[in-house]
Structures are given as structure tokens and as C-alpha cells.
Write a protein that holds these residues in place. Structure first.
Motif, PDB file in Angstrom:
ATOM      1  N   VAL A 118      -2.842  -5.357   1.350  1.00 14.55           N
ATOM      2  CA  VAL A 118      -1.536  -6.017   1.402  1.00 14.55           C
ATOM      3  C   VAL A 118      -1.678  -7.432   0.837  1.00 14.55           C
ATOM      4  CG1 VAL A 118       0.375  -6.698   2.917  1.00 14.55           C
ATOM      5  CG2 VAL A 118      -1.028  -4.702   3.504  1.00 14.55           C
ATOM      6  N   CYS A 119      -0.752  -7.795  -0.075  1.00 12.82           N
ATOM      7  CA  CYS A 119      -0.802  -9.128  -0.690  1.00 12.82           C
ATOM      8  C   CYS A 119      -0.355 -10.179   0.318  1.00 12.82           C
ATOM      9  CB  CYS A 119       0.076  -9.172  -1.936  1.00 12.82           C
ATOM     10  SG  CYS A 119       0.161 -10.831  -2.634  1.00 12.82           S
ATOM     11  N   GLU A 120      -1.171 -11.219   0.479  1.00 10.47           N
ATOM     12  CA  GLU A 120      -0.832 -12.277   1.436  1.00 10.47           C
ATOM     13  C   GLU A 120       0.264 -13.193   0.915  1.00 10.47           C
ATOM     14  OE1 GLU A 120      -4.585 -14.104   2.400  1.00 10.47           O
ATOM     15  OE2 GLU A 120      -5.017 -12.552   3.898  1.00 10.47           O
ATOM     16  N   LYS A 121       0.546 -13.100  -0.398  1.00  9.88           N
ATOM     17  CA  LYS A 121       1.541 -13.987  -0.988  1.00  9.88           C
ATOM     18  C   LYS A 121       2.908 -13.296  -1.116  1.00  9.88           C
ATOM     19  CE  LYS A 121       1.452 -16.727  -5.196  1.00  9.88           C
ATOM     20  NZ  LYS A 121       0.558 -16.965  -6.343  1.00  9.88           N
ATOM     21  N   CYS A 122       2.942 -12.056  -1.674  1.00  9.09           N
ATOM     22  CA  CYS A 122       4.240 -11.424  -1.935  1.00  9.09           C
ATOM     23  C   CYS A 122       4.466 -10.178  -1.078  1.00  9.09           C
ATOM     24  CB  CYS A 122       4.383 -11.076  -3.418  1.00  9.09           C
ATOM     25  SG  CYS A 122       3.429  -9.625  -3.920  1.00  9.09           S
ATOM     26  N   ASN A 123       3.487  -9.852  -0.205  1.00  9.67           N
ATOM     27  CA  ASN A 123       3.590  -8.696   0.697  1.00  9.67           C
ATOM     28  C   ASN A 123       3.574  -7.338   0.029  1.00  9.67           C
ATOM     29  OD1 ASN A 123       3.571  -9.947   3.183  1.00  9.67           O
ATOM     30  ND2 ASN A 123       5.750 -10.488   3.000  1.00  9.67           N
ATOM     31  N   ALA A 124       3.293  -7.271  -1.262  1.00 16.14           N
ATOM     32  CA  ALA A 124       3.200  -5.960  -1.937  1.00 16.14           C
ATOM     33  C   ALA A 124       2.061  -5.168  -1.286  1.00 16.14           C
ATOM     34  CB  ALA A 124       2.922  -6.159  -3.418  1.00 16.14           C
ATOM     35  N   GLU A 125       2.241  -3.834  -1.245  1.00 15.35           N
ATOM     36  CA  GLU A 125       1.226  -2.985  -0.628  1.00 15.35           C
ATOM     37  C   GLU A 125       0.624  -2.046  -1.652  1.00 15.35           C
ATOM     38  OE1 GLU A 125       2.498  -0.924   2.799  1.00 15.35           O
ATOM     39  OE2 GLU A 125       3.035  -2.768   3.874  1.00 15.35           O
ATOM     40  N   PHE A 126      -0.686  -1.848  -1.557  1.00 12.09           N
ATOM     41  CA  PHE A 126      -1.390  -0.982  -2.489  1.00 12.09           C
ATOM     42  C   PHE A 126      -2.212   0.016  -1.673  1.00 12.09           C
ATOM     43  CE2 PHE A 126      -0.784  -5.232  -4.151  1.00 12.09           C
ATOM     44  CZ  PHE A 126      -0.089  -4.970  -5.332  1.00 12.09           C
ATOM     45  N   PRO A 127      -2.034   1.326  -1.924  1.00  7.73           N
ATOM     46  CA  PRO A 127      -2.746   2.301  -1.091  1.00  7.73           C
ATOM     47  C   PRO A 127      -4.211   2.465  -1.477  1.00  7.73           C
ATOM     48  CG  PRO A 127      -1.423   3.437  -2.749  1.00  7.73           C
ATOM     49  CD  PRO A 127      -1.157   1.961  -2.917  1.00  7.73           C
ATOM     50  N   ILE A 128      -5.012   2.901  -0.503  1.00 10.62           N
ATOM     51  CA  ILE A 128      -6.388   3.344  -0.761  1.00 10.62           C
ATOM     52  C   ILE A 128      -6.375   4.845  -0.502  1.00 10.62           C
ATOM     53  CG2 ILE A 128      -8.814   3.165  -0.070  1.00 10.62           C
ATOM     54  CD1 ILE A 128      -8.028   0.361   1.108  1.00 10.62           C
ATOM     55  N   LEU A 129      -6.612   5.629  -1.535  1.00 10.90           N
ATOM     56  CA  LEU A 129      -6.530   7.090  -1.425  1.00 10.90           C
ATOM     57  C   LEU A 129      -7.884   7.692  -1.751  1.00 10.90           C
ATOM     58  CD1 LEU A 129      -3.197   7.522  -3.432  1.00 10.90           C
ATOM     59  CD2 LEU A 129      -3.455   7.420  -0.954  1.00 10.90           C
TER      60      LEU A 129
ATOM     61  N   GLY B  43     -10.655   6.771  -0.908  1.00  8.91           N
ATOM     62  CA  GLY B  43     -11.590   5.685  -1.228  1.00  8.91           C
ATOM     63  C   GLY B  43     -11.202   4.861  -2.444  1.00  8.91           C
ATOM     64  N   VAL B  44     -10.174   5.299  -3.176  1.00  7.38           N
ATOM     65  CA  VAL B  44      -9.797   4.603  -4.409  1.00  7.38           C
ATOM     66  C   VAL B  44      -8.610   3.675  -4.146  1.00  7.38           C
ATOM     67  CG1 VAL B  44      -8.948   4.884  -6.775  1.00  7.38           C
ATOM     68  CG2 VAL B  44     -10.599   6.534  -5.835  1.00  7.38           C
ATOM     69  N   ALA B  45      -8.807   2.375  -4.360  1.00  7.63           N
ATOM     70  CA  ALA B  45      -7.704   1.413  -4.220  1.00  7.63           C
ATOM     71  C   ALA B  45      -6.868   1.467  -5.495  1.00  7.63           C
ATOM     72  CB  ALA B  45      -8.263   0.014  -4.008  1.00  7.63           C
ATOM     73  N   VAL B  46      -5.554   1.641  -5.317  1.00 10.95           N
ATOM     74  CA  VAL B  46      -4.661   1.732  -6.481  1.00 10.95           C
ATOM     75  C   VAL B  46      -3.968   0.383  -6.647  1.00 10.95           C
ATOM     76  CG1 VAL B  46      -2.695   2.950  -7.502  1.00 10.95           C
ATOM     77  CG2 VAL B  46      -4.360   4.203  -6.109  1.00 10.95           C
ATOM     78  N   LEU B  47      -4.501  -0.435  -7.560  1.00 12.34           N
ATOM     79  CA  LEU B  47      -4.042  -1.827  -7.695  1.00 12.34           C
ATOM     80  C   LEU B  47      -3.273  -2.014  -8.995  1.00 12.34           C
ATOM     81  CD1 LEU B  47      -7.275  -3.368  -6.257  1.00 12.34           C
ATOM     82  CD2 LEU B  47      -4.996  -3.616  -5.278  1.00 12.34           C
ATOM     83  N   VAL B  48      -2.078  -1.441  -9.007  1.00 12.48           N
ATOM     84  CA  VAL B  48      -1.225  -1.538 -10.202  1.00 12.48           C
ATOM     85  C   VAL B  48       0.129  -2.112  -9.811  1.00 12.48           C
ATOM     86  CG1 VAL B  48      -2.331   0.362 -11.454  1.00 12.48           C
ATOM     87  CG2 VAL B  48      -0.461   0.856  -9.883  1.00 12.48           C
ATOM     88  N   HIS B  49       0.828  -2.648 -10.810  1.00 14.27           N
ATOM     89  CA  HIS B  49       2.128  -3.272 -10.581  1.00 14.27           C
ATOM     90  C   HIS B  49       3.110  -2.317  -9.885  1.00 14.27           C
ATOM     91  CE1 HIS B  49       5.812  -5.482 -11.312  1.00 14.27           C
ATOM     92  NE2 HIS B  49       6.305  -4.416 -11.917  1.00 14.27           N
ATOM     93  N   ASP B  50       3.219  -1.091 -10.414  1.00 13.29           N
ATOM     94  CA  ASP B  50       4.196  -0.137  -9.889  1.00 13.29           C
ATOM     95  C   ASP B  50       3.448   1.111  -9.381  1.00 13.29           C
ATOM     96  OD1 ASP B  50       6.154   1.767  -9.493  1.00 13.29           O
ATOM     97  OD2 ASP B  50       7.273   1.265 -11.309  1.00 13.29           O
TER      98      ASP B  50
END
Ligand SMILES: C[S@@+](CC[C@H](N)C(=O)[O-])C[C@H]1O[C@@H](n2cnc3c(N)ncnc32)[C@H](O)[C@@H]1O
Ligand SMILES: [Zn+2]
Length: 386
Positions: A48-59, A61-68
């Protein structure tokens, strides 16, 4: 809470785009129910982004760190659903993912970077070596992987593989990175953009203090994490043999790393919006990725952005440009720049990187099956951030 991914989290940043050229860049916080002692592999949770609160799943073991995230999961559904059990998929996207999967065509496109056949080719290129095979021959499952199990093999393929397989870009980069580490007297912190299945990490490991691989292919990252880090993987490791038996029919065992030290990780991300802290890396690698971008000038700019002053950018490519990309590139190049290698070096210099070393033609082999070997000739160069 210490964890395998926690050891990586401090180097990650939020990849949400605010404007086309500007990323949020906020720190990420790990949210998971999993606990244990370091280094621990987190199989599911969120960043979870501490600045904009965007959430990114870990599936798986793979973190999905993309804009959309939603758009990413749907367009990469094949790789995602191959590696992630249905019960672990994000609830809010499940229905769309199942629909997208039902619309998938039977695999036939060679360029599909989520397909089992393409990842198998990279897996061989990244993890199989001739010398290793010959020295462990008899006891390993990958004994003479380039020869057919039945019928006669090709003497030409045999001699080309023996002569060139182990002497490609990985071997040259290893030499350069050893030189840099020797000169600076310190281990290198590395980001690899478009790392694919991640085999370069294993080659450089002893010279590195940390490594982060970023790639947009879910299938490659899931496989790379298994092979390079030794974390669990649900599928078998299969490579092509005689296509009469099927596309990937030779099973390899014993390839995956056996220790997890917590200094390396691989995440899904877009190299044009890398989820990584800027200005911190000693070395930013990008092999065979520049010709996949709509605007190739972005790659050296991103390398420059991620590097600390004095750090090194390494790039390689066989320059298989789409004509639309090449024609845009021709428009911005000075008149005297007339070949792809000179163009890539010019783009790097323009981005603030000074080219220090190059190999103009380095053979890079792809084993496609027992009757097909592809030879690329890549241009490889190293440039320093001034
Ligand atoms: C030709 S492959 C090279 C893989 C590996 N670097 C190598 O040399 O073997 C290009 C890689 O770049 C990745 N890629 C392409 N566009 C990307 C992007 N925008 N962001 C992240 N990865 C990307 C692909 O998924 C693929 O793994
Ligand atoms: Zn953010």
C-alpha cells in the motif's frame, strides 16, 4: 515484521502515474497475514502506498507494481492464471479475469511473452550451460539438453551450441561487473529492467549487494522467482525437444536455487514507470528490451534516473525494430548516425550516459527445438552516469 519481500520493500516505490511523465514515488508498506522469521517468502498480501494509498497485490509471491493493476491482470491473464490458484486471485477482479481467460486463443504466437513456449526458450537461454551440463553429465536431468533423446542429432547444432552458448552477453556482462566491483572495491546494487526469467542474477550474484528484477511478464517473473530465488512454483520446468511429442516435453529438475538470502527479488512492473527508488543504483541493466518500446529514448533516460552519479548502465540488443518505431527514431537522429548500434549509443549519450565499453557483435543463441537454433548478434555496451 521481517520477510523476504520486506527486505525488498524499502527499495520499491509507488508506480502510479500522476501525469504522463511523473510517478507518485511514495514508499510502500507491506500488508499481509503471513508471519515468520527472515527471509520469508510472502505468498499473498498487498503493498500500500503511504502517499496516495494505491494498493498493489502480491499474487503467488509476485508483487504487481503497475499503474493500472486491473488492466494489467486482464491483459496478462494467461501468465497470471497459470501461476496463481483461482482461490488466491483478487475477488474484485475475478469475474473479469475468468472472462478474459475464456477468450484466450490457443497458443501459437511466438512473441507472446506469457506463453509457455516463449518462457521455455528464455529459461534455456538464461539457466542452461554447456560446460555445467558436461561436468554434471550422467547425474543431472539436463544432460546434453541440445541433443535429441531418440534419433540422430544435428552435428552443426551440436558444434554451434558448444562453441557459442556459454559465451554470450551474460558471460561478457559478468566480466564487466567483476571489473567494476574490483575497481570500486564494493559489491554493486543492481536493478535489471526487462529481466525476463532472471538468469542474469545468478551469474552476477557474487558481485552484488542487492538485486531487483522488473519485468512486465507475470509468467517470467513467477518462473524467475522460482529458479533464481528457489521459492515454490506450481508448474513443471519443461523445455522443447522434438516437436512431434508436443511444444515443451523435456522436463528439467534440479535447476532452481536452493538458498534464499533476502537481498534479491523480482517484481512485475513497467520499465517505463519502474517501481524503484531513483538515484540509488550502482548498476542498471537492460538487455534486449529497447526495441520493444514505442519510444526507445525512454530506456536510457530511465537508466539514468535510477543510477547514482558514477553508476553504470549496461544495455544490449539485436535491434529488431518495428518499422513505426524505426521511422520515428530516424526523424530525431543526426544525419551521421546511420546504424542501430550508433543510434542506441547516441540515445544513451543524450540521456547523460557516457559510453565506456562496447562489443559490437556478440552471438546470442536461442535453442528452439532439436532441429532449430536461432542466432542473434547483439550489440552490448556499458555507459557511465556523469
Ligand atoms: C526480448 S526479452 C529479453 C529478456 C531478457 N532481458 C533477456 O535478454 O533475455 C524482453 C523482455 O522485456 C520485457 N518487457 C517488454 N516491455 C516491457 C516494459 N514496458 N516493462 C517491463 N518489461 C518489459 C518482456 O516481458 C521481456 O521479458
Ligand atoms: Zn502512490
Amino acid at each position: 515484521m521481517p520477510s523476504m519481500l520486506n527486505t525488498t520493500v524499502s527499495r520499491l516505490r509507488c508506480p502510479r502515474r500522476k501525469k504522463p511523465q511523473s510517478l507518485c514515488g511514495g514508499m510502500l508498506k507491506l500488508s499481509t497475514k503471513e508471519t515468520g522469521s527472515a527471509p520469508l517468502e510472502i505468498r499473498s498480501g498487498r503493498l500500500v502506498c503511504e502517499k496516495c494509498n494505491a494498493e498493489f497485490p502480491i499474487l503467488a509471491g509476485v508483487a504487481v507494481l503497475v499503474h493500472d493493476v486491473r488492466n494489467y491482470l486482464i491483459s496478462h491473464v494467461k501468465g497470471v492464471m497459470q501461476a496463481v490458484p483461482e482461490a488466491e486471485l483478487p475477488r474484485d477482479h475475478l469475474r473479469d479475469l475468468l472472462t478474459a481467460r475464456s477468450e484466450l486463443q490457443v497458443e501459437h504466437i511466438e512473441e507472446d511473452l506469457e506463453s509457455a513456449r516463449v518462457t521455455a526458450l528464455y529459461l534455456m537461454n538464461h539457466y542452461l550451460r554447456v560446460e555445467k551440463t558436461e561436468t554434471t553429465s550422467g547425474s543431472s536431468s539436463f544432460e546434453r539438453w541440445w541433443s535429441p533423446r531418440t534419433g540422430e542429432g544435428s552435428p552443426l547444432i551440436d558444434s554451434l551450441v558448444r562453441e557459442h552458448w556459454d559465451r554470450g552477453p551474460f558471460a561478457q556482462i559478468k566480466t564487466w561487473v567483476r571489473e567494476i566491483a574490483g575497481r570500486t572495491g564494493s559489491r554493486q546494487s543492481v536493478v535489471e529492467l526487462g529481466c525476463g526469467v532472471g538468469g542474469l542474477y545468478g551469474e552476477l550474484k557474487t558481485e552484488l549487494s542487492s538485486y531487483l528484477g522488473v519485468d512486465s511478464s507475470f509468467a517470467s517473473i513467477a518462473l524467475g522467482r522460482h529458479l533464481a530465488l528457489g521459492v515454490p512454483y506450481s508448474g513443471k520446468i519443461l523445455i522443447p525437444e522434438d516437436l512431434l511429442q508436443g511444444p515443451v516435453t523435456r522436463e528439467l529438475t534440479g535447476l532452481a536455487a536452493t538458498s534464499l538470502d533476502g537481498t534479491a527479488d523480482f517484481v512485475v512492473g513497467d520499465l517505463e514507470a519502474p517501481p524503484v527508488e531513483a538515484g540509488q543504483s550502482d548498476l542498471v541493466l537492460a538487455l534486449n528490451a529497447i526495441d520493444m518500446l514505442e519510444d526507445p529514448s525512454v530506456l536510457p533516460q530511465i537508466q539514468n534516473l535510477l543510477l547514482r552519479k558514477g553508476g553504470t548502465a549496461i544495455q544490449s540488443c539485436p535491434y529488431i525494430w518495428h518499422e513505426a518505431v524505426a521511422s520515428q527514431l530516424r526523424k530525431i537522429l543526426p544525419r551521421e548516425i546511420r546504424d542501430s548500434a550508433a543510434a542506441a549509443e547516441w540515445l544513451s549519450e543524450k540521456a547523460g550516459l557516457k559510453v565506456m565499453k562496447r562489443v559490437n557483435h556478440l552471438p546470442w543463441l536461442f535453442f528452439k527445438h532439436v532441429r532449430q537454433l536461432e542466432i542473434y548478434s547483439v550489440h552490448l555496451f556499458a555507459a557511465t552516469k556523469t
